[in-house]
Design a protein around this motif. Structure first.
Motif, PDB file in Angstrom:
ATOM      1  N   ASP A 179       1.076  -0.956   0.102  1.00  0.00           N
ATOM      2  CA  ASP A 179       0.215  -0.255   0.324  1.00  0.00           C
ATOM      3  C   ASP A 179       0.519   1.448  -0.332  1.00  0.00           C
ATOM      4  O   ASP A 179       0.346   2.180   0.715  1.00  0.00           O
ATOM      5  CB  ASP A 179      -0.656  -0.330   1.611  1.00  0.00           C
ATOM      6  CG  ASP A 179       0.074   0.029   2.472  1.00  0.00           C
ATOM      7  OD1 ASP A 179       1.045  -0.274   2.265  1.00  0.00           O
ATOM      8  OD2 ASP A 179      -0.875  -0.213   3.548  1.00  0.00           O
ATOM      9  N   GLY A 180       2.120   1.134  -0.218  1.00  0.00           N
ATOM     10  CA  GLY A 180       3.400   2.008  -0.497  1.00  0.00           C
ATOM     11  C   GLY A 180       3.400   2.703   1.384  1.00  0.00           C
ATOM     12  O   GLY A 180       4.583   4.080   1.478  1.00  0.00           O
ATOM     13  N   SER A 181       3.210   2.003   2.309  1.00  0.00           N
ATOM     14  CA  SER A 181       3.267   2.376   3.659  1.00  0.00           C
ATOM     15  C   SER A 181       4.721   2.176   3.870  1.00  0.00           C
ATOM     16  O   SER A 181       5.854   2.551   5.098  1.00  0.00           O
ATOM     17  CB  SER A 181       2.597   2.191   4.598  1.00  0.00           C
ATOM     18  OG  SER A 181       2.588   0.458   4.551  1.00  0.00           O
ATOM     19  N   ILE A 182       4.992   1.061   3.347  1.00  0.00           N
ATOM     20  CA  ILE A 182       6.681   0.204   3.788  1.00  0.00           C
ATOM     21  C   ILE A 182       7.727   0.215   2.741  1.00  0.00           C
ATOM     22  O   ILE A 182       7.693   0.562   1.513  1.00  0.00           O
ATOM     23  CB  ILE A 182       6.600  -0.850   4.502  1.00  0.00           C
ATOM     24  CG1 ILE A 182       6.058  -1.625   4.998  1.00  0.00           C
ATOM     25  CG2 ILE A 182       7.912  -1.965   4.112  1.00  0.00           C
ATOM     26  CD1 ILE A 182       5.505  -3.375   5.052  1.00  0.00           C
ATOM     27  N   PRO A 183       8.740   1.153   3.080  1.00  0.00           N
ATOM     28  CA  PRO A 183      10.227   1.685   2.159  1.00  0.00           C
ATOM     29  C   PRO A 183      10.351   0.534   1.080  1.00  0.00           C
ATOM     30  O   PRO A 183      10.765  -0.656   0.968  1.00  0.00           O
ATOM     31  CB  PRO A 183      10.839   1.733   3.361  1.00  0.00           C
ATOM     32  CG  PRO A 183      10.105   2.313   4.469  1.00  0.00           C
ATOM     33  CD  PRO A 183       9.099   1.608   4.259  1.00  0.00           C
TER      34      PRO A 183
END
Length: 128
Positions: free
Chosen positions: A93-97
């Motif tokens: 979802d784009g929250s983890i690098p």
């Protein structure tokens, strides 16, 4: 990391084959016929801000690290349809690098090859 970037990173691992062992909607990534990852559209009907489906990736993980990652990242949950002690689901979802996801992928791949017979492991490691 989106599903395209995840697929490219997974598929570029040495001697990886992508199969559809669990049906057409799930890409299964294997090395020497051993699964180290899956990639599929999440089953919760979740979408991003543009209305695109959010993808889920299952990765093998050391049990202690698996729990730590779940504690750190809300987008890491116990492995969906997997042994929850040994697998995590990473929600893309784009929250983890991206670098952290790549590290998780590398760890999953390395865990799988570490448990192979020495001959098979060396045949894979020569390509790394």
């Amino acid at each position: 990391m989106d599903q395209h970037t995840a697929h490219e990173y997974l598929a570029k691992k040495p001697l990886v084959m992508v199969t559809k062992s669990f049906g057409q909607e799930v890409d299964v990534y294997k090395v020497n016929h051993k699964m180290f990852a899956t990639l599929s559209v999440g089953n919760e009907g979740e979408t991003d801000e543009d209305g695109n489906p959010i993808w889920w990736m299952n990765l093998k993980c050391d049990p202690d690290e698996a729990q730590s990652l779940r504690d750190i990242f809300s987008s890491v949950i116990p492995g969906y349809h997997m042994n929850k002690r040994l697998w995590n689901t990473v929600i893309l979802d784009g929250s983890i690098p991206q670098g952290e996801i790549e590290r998780m992928i590398d760890n999953s791949f390395n865990l799988v090859i570490a448990n192979m017979p020495e001959k098979d492991r060396k045949a894979i490691e020569i390509h790394m």
